[in-house]
Design a protein around this motif. Sequence first.
Motif, PDB file in Angstrom:
ATOM      1  N   ILE A 208     -16.782  52.292 -15.573  1.00 58.25           N
ATOM      2  CA  ILE A 208     -15.784  53.360 -15.492  1.00 58.25           C
ATOM      3  C   ILE A 208     -14.361  52.811 -15.403  1.00 58.25           C
ATOM      4  CG2 ILE A 208     -15.013  55.325 -14.123  1.00 58.25           C
ATOM      5  CD1 ILE A 208     -17.970  55.858 -13.551  1.00 58.25           C
ATOM      6  N   PRO A 209     -14.037  51.920 -14.422  1.00 55.66           N
ATOM      7  CA  PRO A 209     -12.667  51.394 -14.417  1.00 55.66           C
ATOM      8  C   PRO A 209     -12.306  50.665 -15.710  1.00 55.66           C
ATOM      9  CG  PRO A 209     -13.869  50.643 -12.478  1.00 55.66           C
ATOM     10  CD  PRO A 209     -14.799  51.475 -13.266  1.00 55.66           C
ATOM     11  N   VAL A 210     -13.252  49.894 -16.239  1.00 49.91           N
ATOM     12  CA  VAL A 210     -12.940  49.129 -17.452  1.00 49.91           C
ATOM     13  C   VAL A 210     -12.655  50.072 -18.622  1.00 49.91           C
ATOM     14  CG1 VAL A 210     -13.974  47.639 -19.196  1.00 49.91           C
ATOM     15  CG2 VAL A 210     -14.128  47.015 -16.808  1.00 49.91           C
ATOM     16  N   SER A 211     -13.492  51.090 -18.810  1.00 49.99           N
ATOM     17  CA  SER A 211     -13.257  51.955 -19.969  1.00 49.99           C
ATOM     18  C   SER A 211     -12.038  52.858 -19.736  1.00 49.99           C
ATOM     19  CB  SER A 211     -14.503  52.792 -20.256  1.00 49.99           C
ATOM     20  OG  SER A 211     -14.787  53.645 -19.179  1.00 49.99           O
ATOM     21  N   TYR A 212     -11.827  53.273 -18.493  1.00 47.69           N
ATOM     22  CA  TYR A 212     -10.660  54.111 -18.189  1.00 47.69           C
ATOM     23  C   TYR A 212      -9.371  53.339 -18.462  1.00 47.69           C
ATOM     24  CZ  TYR A 212      -8.142  57.753 -15.540  1.00 47.69           C
ATOM     25  OH  TYR A 212      -7.324  58.774 -15.151  1.00 47.69           O
ATOM     26  N   LEU A 213      -9.231  52.167 -17.810  1.00 46.75           N
ATOM     27  CA  LEU A 213      -8.003  51.393 -17.991  1.00 46.75           C
ATOM     28  C   LEU A 213      -7.888  50.902 -19.428  1.00 46.75           C
ATOM     29  CD1 LEU A 213      -8.060  49.363 -14.662  1.00 46.75           C
ATOM     30  CD2 LEU A 213      -6.732  51.388 -15.192  1.00 46.75           C
ATOM     31  N   GLY A 214      -9.010  50.524 -20.024  1.00 41.35           N
ATOM     32  CA  GLY A 214      -8.989  50.046 -21.402  1.00 41.35           C
ATOM     33  C   GLY A 214      -8.527  51.119 -22.360  1.00 41.35           C
ATOM     34  N   SER A 215      -9.022  52.345 -22.172  1.00 40.44           N
ATOM     35  CA  SER A 215      -8.619  53.387 -23.117  1.00 40.44           C
ATOM     36  C   SER A 215      -7.168  53.792 -22.911  1.00 40.44           C
ATOM     37  CB  SER A 215      -9.552  54.588 -23.001  1.00 40.44           C
ATOM     38  OG  SER A 215      -9.293  55.292 -21.833  1.00 40.44           O
ATOM     39  N   VAL A 216      -6.690  53.764 -21.656  1.00 38.10           N
ATOM     40  CA  VAL A 216      -5.254  54.026 -21.442  1.00 38.10           C
ATOM     41  C   VAL A 216      -4.429  52.991 -22.197  1.00 38.10           C
ATOM     42  CG1 VAL A 216      -3.418  53.974 -19.725  1.00 38.10           C
ATOM     43  CG2 VAL A 216      -5.494  55.224 -19.251  1.00 38.10           C
ATOM     44  N   LEU A 217      -4.844  51.725 -22.083  1.00 39.85           N
ATOM     45  CA  LEU A 217      -4.106  50.652 -22.762  1.00 39.85           C
ATOM     46  C   LEU A 217      -4.125  50.855 -24.277  1.00 39.85           C
ATOM     47  CD1 LEU A 217      -2.699  47.954 -22.032  1.00 39.85           C
ATOM     48  CD2 LEU A 217      -4.811  46.828 -22.666  1.00 39.85           C
ATOM     49  N   ILE A 218      -5.310  51.110 -24.825  1.00 39.76           N
ATOM     50  CA  ILE A 218      -5.437  51.230 -26.282  1.00 39.76           C
ATOM     51  C   ILE A 218      -4.635  52.419 -26.812  1.00 39.76           C
ATOM     52  CG2 ILE A 218      -7.077  51.784 -28.135  1.00 39.76           C
ATOM     53  CD1 ILE A 218      -9.131  50.139 -26.531  1.00 39.76           C
ATOM     54  N   PHE A 219      -4.804  53.585 -26.162  1.00 35.79           N
ATOM     55  CA  PHE A 219      -4.113  54.776 -26.660  1.00 35.79           C
ATOM     56  C   PHE A 219      -2.607  54.645 -26.497  1.00 35.79           C
ATOM     57  CE2 PHE A 219      -8.276  56.970 -25.830  1.00 35.79           C
ATOM     58  CZ  PHE A 219      -8.551  57.155 -27.171  1.00 35.79           C
ATOM     59  N   SER A 220      -2.155  54.034 -25.383  1.00 37.60           N
ATOM     60  CA  SER A 220      -0.707  53.952 -25.203  1.00 37.60           C
ATOM     61  C   SER A 220      -0.091  52.912 -26.134  1.00 37.60           C
ATOM     62  CB  SER A 220      -0.360  53.666 -23.746  1.00 37.60           C
ATOM     63  OG  SER A 220      -1.027  52.522 -23.310  1.00 37.60           O
ATOM     64  N   VAL A 221      -0.838  51.835 -26.438  1.00 35.77           N
ATOM     65  CA  VAL A 221      -0.343  50.871 -27.435  1.00 35.77           C
ATOM     66  C   VAL A 221      -0.232  51.563 -28.791  1.00 35.77           C
ATOM     67  CG1 VAL A 221      -1.027  48.845 -28.782  1.00 35.77           C
ATOM     68  CG2 VAL A 221      -1.138  48.758 -26.308  1.00 35.77           C
ATOM     69  N   PHE A 222      -1.263  52.305 -29.120  1.00 32.79           N
ATOM     70  CA  PHE A 222      -1.292  53.020 -30.393  1.00 32.79           C
ATOM     71  C   PHE A 222      -0.117  54.000 -30.501  1.00 32.79           C
ATOM     72  CE2 PHE A 222      -2.994  56.717 -32.779  1.00 32.79           C
ATOM     73  CZ  PHE A 222      -3.172  56.095 -34.009  1.00 32.79           C
ATOM     74  N   LEU A 223       0.087  54.770 -29.428  1.00 34.05           N
ATOM     75  CA  LEU A 223       1.156  55.775 -29.457  1.00 34.05           C
ATOM     76  C   LEU A 223       2.531  55.130 -29.466  1.00 34.05           C
ATOM     77  CD1 LEU A 223      -0.208  58.553 -27.110  1.00 34.05           C
ATOM     78  CD2 LEU A 223       0.153  58.676 -29.562  1.00 34.05           C
ATOM     79  N   SER A 224       2.702  54.038 -28.736  1.00 34.54           N
ATOM     80  CA  SER A 224       4.032  53.435 -28.724  1.00 34.54           C
ATOM     81  C   SER A 224       4.316  52.713 -30.036  1.00 34.54           C
ATOM     82  CB  SER A 224       4.214  52.507 -27.526  1.00 34.54           C
ATOM     83  OG  SER A 224       3.216  51.548 -27.526  1.00 34.54           O
ATOM     84  N   LEU A 225       3.265  52.316 -30.771  1.00 39.25           N
ATOM     85  CA  LEU A 225       3.493  51.754 -32.109  1.00 39.25           C
ATOM     86  C   LEU A 225       3.995  52.848 -33.059  1.00 39.25           C
ATOM     87  CD1 LEU A 225       0.519  49.299 -32.725  1.00 39.25           C
ATOM     88  CD2 LEU A 225       2.938  48.774 -32.376  1.00 39.25           C
ATOM     89  N   ILE A 226       3.450  54.050 -32.895  1.00 41.34           N
ATOM     90  CA  ILE A 226       3.861  55.138 -33.789  1.00 41.34           C
ATOM     91  C   ILE A 226       5.197  55.727 -33.368  1.00 41.34           C
ATOM     92  CG2 ILE A 226       3.235  57.430 -34.639  1.00 41.34           C
ATOM     93  CD1 ILE A 226       0.344  56.713 -34.180  1.00 41.34           C
ATOM     94  N   MET A 227       5.305  56.006 -32.053  1.00 41.45           N
ATOM     95  CA  MET A 227       6.445  56.798 -31.599  1.00 41.45           C
ATOM     96  C   MET A 227       7.539  55.984 -30.932  1.00 41.45           C
ATOM     97  SD  MET A 227       4.107  59.886 -30.196  1.00 41.45           S
ATOM     98  CE  MET A 227       5.470  60.869 -29.633  1.00 41.45           C
ATOM     99  N   GLY A 228       7.328  54.696 -30.725  1.00 39.09           N
ATOM    100  CA  GLY A 228       8.357  53.845 -30.168  1.00 39.09           C
ATOM    101  C   GLY A 228       8.740  54.225 -28.752  1.00 39.09           C
ATOM    102  N   LYS A 229      10.047  54.363 -28.521  1.00 40.06           N
ATOM    103  CA  LYS A 229      10.550  54.530 -27.154  1.00 40.06           C
ATOM    104  C   LYS A 229      10.324  55.933 -26.585  1.00 40.06           C
ATOM    105  CE  LYS A 229      13.228  50.687 -26.132  1.00 40.06           C
ATOM    106  NZ  LYS A 229      12.152  49.725 -26.176  1.00 40.06           N
ATOM    107  N   ALA A 230       9.842  56.858 -27.389  1.00 43.49           N
ATOM    108  CA  ALA A 230       9.660  58.230 -26.898  1.00 43.49           C
ATOM    109  C   ALA A 230       8.536  58.311 -25.871  1.00 43.49           C
ATOM    110  CB  ALA A 230       9.364  59.170 -28.071  1.00 43.49           C
ATOM    111  N   VAL A 231       7.582  57.382 -25.921  1.00 45.17           N
ATOM    112  CA  VAL A 231       6.494  57.397 -24.944  1.00 45.17           C
ATOM    113  C   VAL A 231       6.595  56.164 -24.051  1.00 45.17           C
ATOM    114  CG1 VAL A 231       4.912  58.723 -26.390  1.00 45.17           C
ATOM    115  CG2 VAL A 231       4.955  56.234 -26.548  1.00 45.17           C
TER     116      VAL A 231
END
Lengths: 369, 342
Positions: free
Chosen positions: A264-287
């Motif tokens: 649970i901690p690994v998948s929770y923290l891992g998915s936060v990392l993956i999704f936020s990396v993905f979103l910041s690649l697309i949206m830059g400084k907005a997120v």
Amino acid sequence: MDMKNILKPLEPILSKSLDRVESFIHTHPKVDFLFGAIFGAFDGLLRSTKETTRTQPFIRNNYDVKRFMGAVLVALVIGWVLPALYFFGWQCVVSRLLVSFIIGVFVVDVLWAIIAREDHISEGGFVTCLLIPAILPPQSPLWLVGLGAALAILFRNVLGGVGNNLVNPALFSRLFLTICFPSLLVTGYQMPFVGMPDLHSFRYGLDAVTHATPLTAFKTNGEVVSYFSLLVGSSGGSLGETCRLALILSGLWLIKIRVVNWRIPVSYLGSVLIFSVFLSLIMGKAVAPPLFQILSGGLILGAFYMATDPITTTYNQAAKLIYGAGCGFITVLIRDFTGLPEGVMYSILLMNLLAIPIQSLMVKIRYRT
Amino acid sequence: MLKEKENIGFKGGFNLLDTYPLRFCNIIERISSDGIPEVFEFRVPAQKIQHVIVNLCPTEPWALPNWVILEHKTAAFLNKLKEIKTRYFPEASYSIAINKKEDEPNAAVKNYAGDAEWMKVFAVDAKYPQDDPVILLKVVLGIETNFGQDTTTQGVLILDAQTVTAIYENCMLGNKVDSRFIALSGTGLKENEIINVQLGTSLEKILRNRIKESGKYRVFVNGPLHGREITDLSQKMEWSINNIVVLEELDQKVMFPMFKSDELVLTTNMLGELRRCVYCNFCDDICPVGLEPALYYHSYKRGEKHKASLYNLEKCIECGLCSFICPSKLELLHIIKECKAL
């Protein structure tokens, strides 16, 4: 095993007096009615049970749910109580803990046990009541802490006690408080004390109160607090969520002794990392930047202690990964695309409810029924 | 609490040998029955035997240890096996399952196997229940069997060390075999020992003067995990009895059980209260055949016993580890048996 030697001379005396109290309580129905539950819980913490095995296998492991809960209590004390004593002063921490325990365990839970005629109160209430102050602002009014504890325990008991929780009771109670008292939940964020503690700071902490946690600061003006201060706990936030370093270390200890399932901690923290990396690649400084997302807010506390609350997750281990990933996905969505600065509470509560369909879906896939 | 960490480390089985190490006195006493002893008889199976597995890997600490039979002369033991092979099952393949960690017989068997092409050696983990027929067949031969099925119907004969020597004595040398070794152990006995008993001796005679005078005790045959409890001690000794475990009946409350993990092992106490399932995943982690025992509990609790069979219930080998490890003290094995009986 020093502890065992220290306790050895006490054992016969304690055991005998507990036996005496037990037989007194059982022979007096009225006393039993009022104090039987609280004695049962106290006795259960100190002594093992009388029952012997009747069916195969005839030997059992010396590891029970009480030790499970005891380990979580120890980890929570190391993870947030001790750091909070330093950062916010003992007066703030101890008063909130006392109010939470007295209202939650000794009033609501005991009353419930009397009304519902249960044998003893459950030690799971201690964990819930230790979590309630941790997820409220450091300078929230004491009655709010008491109300939170009362609601959490009441809600848990209404659903049938430990082992029947639908959602995490502590988080449900905080949700209730957020709806009823929105203004109280966004104020009272005392600034943590940093430096050599003197008598005044040890008692009161710092006399500065802010309205902005790092996440609200980012939401309003895009300001990113230093990662180091987020890690050690010198930036603002709820009472128990600031010192991420201690929370991570005690959480890792819980994983090591298998109280917390690592998935649970690994998948929770891992998915936060993956999704936020993905979103910041697309949206830059907005997120918010990925590492800031991981270290801010209640994410670490939530990932190690809230999302892993045993009965509210799924039983299937593969489904636990999906559950954790879902928590992470919803957290990032709420943080980045809604007006709310923080989404850990909502994501865990939502996934607690979704855990049931995820579980039955995974069982269907695995056994092809 | 820290000492407990070895006990919590498990995955697909449980290392009982290291968790509960038992030492046996190496003087072997002989007990004779008062009546006419029964005699061991070897019946050649009706089916054609294609594989013979010799199980030299007891995974329970209370089981009869290898050194009693092998007597540090492993090569001589394997020579006996070879003679049995030429006489009874000349075409079958021979596999020896041996504990990875037992150095001496391990080296001896491997040394012997270097010249003998007729046998293969498998060094297996000594985790309970590695020596269960279902797992042994899967690990050694890759054959799937069902629990409770007679393996000879699939052409596989599983022998333990004592049976091999008995077959040799009886069929090759023509001696009458009327006694066998058994291991006596447990907290209810004065001392753990190995005895040589004539078949047909009553259990009462075996245990006389060996049980501690004080306190209550319970007697189990073939181990407390998957064996059975004996309430009537006038029962006679049979060949199928490998060991007798006498456990102290601890029916009183113990102070501070959390600090006494090393003292409280091998008692019949439940060591905790009955609770509801908390999804701790201990049972499916420890399960040697990869089942999810809590699913059966959930079906059972909802009153849908018939649904338990949807979740591979028939694969369960009834080793009892799920009930053993459960921190909520659920009677999982009992529930599984009830669901199977439907």
